[in-house]
Design a protein around this motif. Structure first.
Motif, PDB file in Angstrom:
ATOM      1  N   MET A   1       0.852  -1.187   0.000  1.00 20.57           N
ATOM      2  CA  MET A   1       0.000   0.000   0.000  1.00 20.57           C
ATOM      3  C   MET A   1       0.886   1.234   0.000  1.00 20.57           C
ATOM      4  O   MET A   1       1.711   1.410   0.888  1.00 20.57           O
ATOM      5  CB  MET A   1      -0.910  -0.008   1.237  1.00 20.57           C
ATOM      6  CG  MET A   1      -1.861   1.173   1.298  1.00 20.57           C
ATOM      7  SD  MET A   1      -2.806   1.186   2.846  1.00 20.57           S
ATOM      8  CE  MET A   1      -3.728  -0.332   2.717  1.00 20.57           C
ATOM      9  N   ASN A   2       0.727   2.096  -0.976  1.00 20.16           N
ATOM     10  CA  ASN A   2       1.556   3.294  -1.086  1.00 20.16           C
ATOM     11  C   ASN A   2       0.720   4.512  -0.693  1.00 20.16           C
ATOM     12  O   ASN A   2       0.285   5.308  -1.514  1.00 20.16           O
ATOM     13  CB  ASN A   2       2.101   3.431  -2.502  1.00 20.16           C
ATOM     14  CG  ASN A   2       3.096   4.565  -2.625  1.00 20.16           C
ATOM     15  OD1 ASN A   2       3.650   5.007  -1.628  1.00 20.16           O
ATOM     16  ND2 ASN A   2       3.306   5.022  -3.852  1.00 20.16           N
ATOM     17  N   VAL A   3       0.465   4.604   0.625  1.00 22.29           N
ATOM     18  CA  VAL A   3      -0.362   5.696   1.135  1.00 22.29           C
ATOM     19  C   VAL A   3       0.451   6.458   2.161  1.00 22.29           C
ATOM     20  O   VAL A   3       1.001   5.869   3.083  1.00 22.29           O
ATOM     21  CB  VAL A   3      -1.652   5.144   1.793  1.00 22.29           C
ATOM     22  CG1 VAL A   3      -2.508   6.298   2.295  1.00 22.29           C
ATOM     23  CG2 VAL A   3      -2.428   4.289   0.803  1.00 22.29           C
ATOM     24  N   MET A   4       0.570   7.741   1.998  1.00 21.84           N
ATOM     25  CA  MET A   4       1.322   8.548   2.954  1.00 21.84           C
ATOM     26  C   MET A   4       0.529   8.687   4.246  1.00 21.84           C
ATOM     27  O   MET A   4      -0.696   8.498   4.292  1.00 21.84           O
ATOM     28  CB  MET A   4       1.631   9.921   2.356  1.00 21.84           C
ATOM     29  CG  MET A   4       2.531   9.859   1.133  1.00 21.84           C
ATOM     30  SD  MET A   4       4.150   9.150   1.478  1.00 21.84           S
ATOM     31  CE  MET A   4       4.898  10.481   2.410  1.00 21.84           C
ATOM     32  N   TYR A   5       1.231   9.020   5.297  1.00 19.91           N
ATOM     33  CA  TYR A   5       0.630   9.180   6.610  1.00 19.91           C
ATOM     34  C   TYR A   5      -0.434  10.279   6.601  1.00 19.91           C
ATOM     35  O   TYR A   5      -0.160  11.417   6.220  1.00 19.91           O
ATOM     36  CB  TYR A   5       1.731   9.503   7.614  1.00 19.91           C
ATOM     37  CG  TYR A   5       1.259   9.808   9.016  1.00 19.91           C
ATOM     38  CD1 TYR A   5       0.168   9.153   9.578  1.00 19.91           C
ATOM     39  CD2 TYR A   5       1.933  10.745   9.787  1.00 19.91           C
ATOM     40  CE1 TYR A   5      -0.241   9.424  10.870  1.00 19.91           C
ATOM     41  CE2 TYR A   5       1.541  11.027  11.081  1.00 19.91           C
ATOM     42  CZ  TYR A   5       0.448  10.379  11.615  1.00 19.91           C
ATOM     43  OH  TYR A   5       0.047  10.642  12.891  1.00 19.91           O
ATOM     44  N   ASN A   6      -1.623   9.934   7.017  1.00 22.93           N
ATOM     45  CA  ASN A   6      -2.738  10.875   7.101  1.00 22.93           C
ATOM     46  C   ASN A   6      -2.972  11.184   8.577  1.00 22.93           C
ATOM     47  O   ASN A   6      -3.596  10.404   9.295  1.00 22.93           O
ATOM     48  CB  ASN A   6      -3.983  10.247   6.466  1.00 22.93           C
ATOM     49  CG  ASN A   6      -5.158  11.210   6.424  1.00 22.93           C
ATOM     50  OD1 ASN A   6      -5.326  12.033   7.320  1.00 22.93           O
ATOM     51  ND2 ASN A   6      -5.965  11.095   5.390  1.00 22.93           N
ATOM     52  N   GLN A   7      -2.457  12.312   9.032  1.00 18.73           N
ATOM     53  CA  GLN A   7      -2.528  12.620  10.455  1.00 18.73           C
ATOM     54  C   GLN A   7      -3.957  12.769  10.946  1.00 18.73           C
ATOM     55  O   GLN A   7      -4.304  12.330  12.044  1.00 18.73           O
ATOM     56  CB  GLN A   7      -1.733  13.887  10.770  1.00 18.73           C
ATOM     57  CG  GLN A   7      -1.651  14.154  12.276  1.00 18.73           C
ATOM     58  CD  GLN A   7      -0.810  15.361  12.610  1.00 18.73           C
ATOM     59  OE1 GLN A   7      -0.678  16.275  11.800  1.00 18.73           O
ATOM     60  NE2 GLN A   7      -0.237  15.377  13.799  1.00 18.73           N
ATOM     61  N   SER A   8      -4.805  13.380  10.153  1.00 16.14           N
ATOM     62  CA  SER A   8      -6.192  13.567  10.582  1.00 16.14           C
ATOM     63  C   SER A   8      -6.901  12.235  10.754  1.00 16.14           C
ATOM     64  O   SER A   8      -7.727  12.068  11.656  1.00 16.14           O
ATOM     65  CB  SER A   8      -6.942  14.453   9.582  1.00 16.14           C
ATOM     66  OG  SER A   8      -6.995  13.845   8.303  1.00 16.14           O
ATOM     67  N   LEU A   9      -6.562  11.253   9.884  1.00 18.18           N
ATOM     68  CA  LEU A   9      -7.161   9.924  10.032  1.00 18.18           C
ATOM     69  C   LEU A   9      -6.697   9.285  11.330  1.00 18.18           C
ATOM     70  O   LEU A   9      -7.503   8.711  12.086  1.00 18.18           O
ATOM     71  CB  LEU A   9      -6.772   9.041   8.843  1.00 18.18           C
ATOM     72  CG  LEU A   9      -7.230   7.577   8.907  1.00 18.18           C
ATOM     73  CD1 LEU A   9      -8.753   7.503   8.984  1.00 18.18           C
ATOM     74  CD2 LEU A   9      -6.715   6.798   7.700  1.00 18.18           C
ATOM     75  N   TYR A  10      -5.406   9.398  11.606  1.00 23.04           N
ATOM     76  CA  TYR A  10      -4.895   8.839  12.858  1.00 23.04           C
ATOM     77  C   TYR A  10      -5.570   9.491  14.063  1.00 23.04           C
ATOM     78  O   TYR A  10      -6.033   8.810  14.986  1.00 23.04           O
ATOM     79  CB  TYR A  10      -3.379   9.008  12.954  1.00 23.04           C
ATOM     80  CG  TYR A  10      -2.855   8.765  14.340  1.00 23.04           C
ATOM     81  CD1 TYR A  10      -2.806   7.475  14.875  1.00 23.04           C
ATOM     82  CD2 TYR A  10      -2.441   9.822  15.145  1.00 23.04           C
ATOM     83  CE1 TYR A  10      -2.353   7.246  16.162  1.00 23.04           C
ATOM     84  CE2 TYR A  10      -1.988   9.596  16.440  1.00 23.04           C
ATOM     85  CZ  TYR A  10      -1.948   8.314  16.947  1.00 23.04           C
ATOM     86  OH  TYR A  10      -1.513   8.085  18.228  1.00 23.04           O
ATOM     87  N   LEU A  11      -5.667  10.823  14.038  1.00 25.39           N
ATOM     88  CA  LEU A  11      -6.260  11.523  15.175  1.00 25.39           C
ATOM     89  C   LEU A  11      -7.712  11.117  15.396  1.00 25.39           C
ATOM     90  O   LEU A  11      -8.187  11.063  16.535  1.00 25.39           O
ATOM     91  CB  LEU A  11      -6.152  13.037  14.955  1.00 25.39           C
ATOM     92  CG  LEU A  11      -4.730  13.618  14.963  1.00 25.39           C
ATOM     93  CD1 LEU A  11      -4.761  15.101  14.607  1.00 25.39           C
ATOM     94  CD2 LEU A  11      -4.058  13.398  16.310  1.00 25.39           C
ATOM     95  N   SER A  12      -8.405  10.813  14.305  1.00 26.07           N
ATOM     96  CA  SER A  12      -9.814  10.414  14.434  1.00 26.07           C
ATOM     97  C   SER A  12      -9.973   9.034  15.076  1.00 26.07           C
ATOM     98  O   SER A  12     -11.061   8.695  15.548  1.00 26.07           O
ATOM     99  CB  SER A  12     -10.477  10.411  13.054  1.00 26.07           C
ATOM    100  OG  SER A  12     -10.011   9.323  12.258  1.00 26.07           O
ATOM    101  N   LYS A  13      -8.882   8.259  15.099  1.00 23.93           N
ATOM    102  CA  LYS A  13      -8.944   6.905  15.650  1.00 23.93           C
ATOM    103  C   LYS A  13      -8.449   6.834  17.101  1.00 23.93           C
ATOM    104  O   LYS A  13      -8.500   5.781  17.719  1.00 23.93           O
ATOM    105  CB  LYS A  13      -8.096   5.960  14.786  1.00 23.93           C
ATOM    106  CG  LYS A  13      -8.665   5.691  13.399  1.00 23.93           C
ATOM    107  CD  LYS A  13      -7.675   4.888  12.541  1.00 23.93           C
ATOM    108  CE  LYS A  13      -8.265   4.603  11.159  1.00 23.93           C
ATOM    109  NZ  LYS A  13      -9.131   3.420  11.156  1.00 23.93           N
ATOM    110  N   ARG A  14      -7.979   7.949  17.647  1.00 21.82           N
ATOM    111  CA  ARG A  14      -7.496   7.948  19.029  1.00 21.82           C
ATOM    112  C   ARG A  14      -8.664   7.886  20.008  1.00 21.82           C
ATOM    113  O   ARG A  14      -9.649   8.622  19.870  1.00 21.82           O
ATOM    114  CB  ARG A  14      -6.674   9.207  19.313  1.00 21.82           C
ATOM    115  CG  ARG A  14      -5.320   9.242  18.645  1.00 21.82           C
ATOM    116  CD  ARG A  14      -4.518  10.434  19.151  1.00 21.82           C
ATOM    117  NE  ARG A  14      -5.286  11.667  19.043  1.00 21.82           N
ATOM    118  CZ  ARG A  14      -4.901  12.835  19.562  1.00 21.82           C
ATOM    119  NH1 ARG A  14      -3.755  12.915  20.218  1.00 21.82           N
ATOM    120  NH2 ARG A  14      -5.649  13.914  19.407  1.00 21.82           N
TER     121      ARG A  14
END
Length: 442
Positions: free
Chosen positions: A1-14
């Motif tokens: 998977m060639n997907v760059m880090y999506n900070q907003s996606l990570y933050l939504s999962k905290r």
């Protein structure tokens, strides 16, 4: 998977620990990371949900912590702890009635369990997110990746102290439902100092290991002594269930190159790592270490694909026909089958492979009637009643004590009796011969 880090996606999962605990429902199957991969924040507070849930199956392997949800028997209607391998805490608390063992060969642990029950939640720990949106499962992939791919809900405690390892530990944040931010040190194991018996046994085994062999080792005084005795060897490879401090020492001694391995040339292969902080630092971002799934690493056919494979395991007692009990004292479960059969059989599948079972010739046991400590032979006419046969006599190769080496491959029961008595403690040999006659083992 060639997907760059999506900070907003990570933050939504905290989420907070309380939010993760609220996801647990009655009747759920909750699988936990193995050893140092266990989710400490979640487990420290799980007992708080006892009044809300019933019959939750908590499945683990070699837990490091002693948590209230299973140490306090008042919670046994809420939580049942089912383990693939007992640690000291599970052994000590088994009598509470809320802990039970799952018989298994470790390479089948995840697949056979999922054929029985579907995992509702998997929760473990992981490294921080990298620039491409991946976390690493870090110190264990025995069953963890399988559970991440199959559980209804995946929760990871993201911890800067978890080493980033390579192989098959990478998980993209899109495949994780929730993250709990954590910052605790991983549990460590004290390094077992080898005694004189360990060193004698270690030297016996090392003398039978050739340069260029690929090895599997466990932990404890005997495996550590074997590792020390191998430091003068050349071009060793590593294909092991557990990556240990002894292996780091072997690498640092120059004995390990991996260049003669048949599989994964130049790579050190393991399913999990557990030991000191030095070990965790060694595997962190080390491209020479591949942490692969236990379903692969421990598969006897994969193990056997390594030419000159050497498996070294320990046992509690062995009878005169070669049956090995390596996980119980009578009916009392104290550890587990783990990968002993996987690696012992796998090594014998290999071209020029060898499998060793090592044990002291005697043990000191407290007499329940008198309270006195007595010396008992660990080579016995018959296993203790109720003892679990971990490795069948059909699968035993070399047996080693401080009195020598018994090569059992291809031998008859008559010859096994003779060879095993020869490496028993001298004070018990006459008794063993007499019992062999009485039982007509000859």
């Amino acid at each position: 998977m060639n997907v760059m880090y999506n900070q907003s996606l990570y933050l939504s999962k905290r989420i907070q620990v309380e939010d993760a605990l609220a996801l647990v429902q009655s009747g759920y199957e909750v699988v936990l990371g193995l050893g140092a991969a266990e989710p400490r924040l979640f487990l420290e507070r799980l007992h708080e949900e006892a009044s809300r849930v019933k019959d939750v199956h908590m499945v683990n392997c070699l837990p490091m912590g002693e948590y209230a949800f299973f140490s306090n028997p008042s919670y046994k209607d809420s939580f049942l702890l089912e383990g693939w391998f007992y640690s000291g805490a599970m052994r000590k608390l088994h009598h509470n009635g809320n802990i039970t063992f799952i018989p298994n060969h470790l390479h089948f642990a995840s697949t056979k369990r999922m054929q029985y029950r579907h995992p509702n939640i998997y929760i473990g720990n992981c490294s921080p997110v990298d620039n491409h949106g991946y976390v690493s499962l870090g110190v264990s992939n025995v069953y963890e990746k399988d559970m991440v791919e199959n559980a209804d809900i995946v929760i990871l405690e993201i911890n800067p102290n978890v080493p980033r390892t390579f192989g098959d530990t990478e998980v993209h944040i899109t495949d994780v439902d929730y993250f709990i931010e954590a910052d605790y040190k991983l549990p460590t194991l004290p390094i077992s100092e080898s005694n004189e018996k360990d060193r004698v046994i270690g030297n016996y085994i090392a003398d039978l290991i050739d340069d260029g062999s690929t090895i599997q080792l466990g932990i404890g005084g005997i495996p550590n002594a074997v590792a020390h005795a191998l430091t003068h060897k050349k071009d060793l490879g590593i294909h092991t269930e557990m990556f240990t401090d002894g292996m780091v020492d072997l690498v640092e001694s120059g004995a390990v190159s991996g260049k003669l391995k048949t599989l994964h040339k130049n790579k050190m292969v393991a399913a999990f790592a557990l030991g000191s902080q030095k070990l965790y630092d060694f595997i962190h971002e080390n491209p020479g270490v591949s942490i692969l799934r236990g379903t692969y690493v421990n598969d006897p056919y994969v193990v056997g694909g390594n030419d000159n494979m050497v498996s070294i395991n320990t046992s509690i007692e062995i009878d005169l026909t070669g049956q090995c009990c390596s996980e119980s004292v009578g009916t009392r479960q104290i550890s587990g089958t783990g990968g002993q059969v996987d690696t012992a059989v796998g090594a014998q599948n290999a071209k020029n492979g060898k499998s060793f079972i090592a044990l002291y010739s005697t043990a000191e046991i407290r007499n329940k009637a008198t309270g006195e400590i007595e010396e008992k032979s660990k080579i016995v006419p018959m296993l203790t009643p109720g003892a679990i046969v971990t490795l069948s006599r059909n699968d035993v190769d070399f047996v080693v004590t401080e009195y020598g080496v018994a090569a059992l491959r291809g031998t008859s029961v008559r010859e096994r009796v003779k060879r095993l008595i020869a490496i028993a403690h001298p004070k018990f040999r006459d008794m063993l011969e007499a019992e062999a006659e009485r039982l007509m083992l000859w």
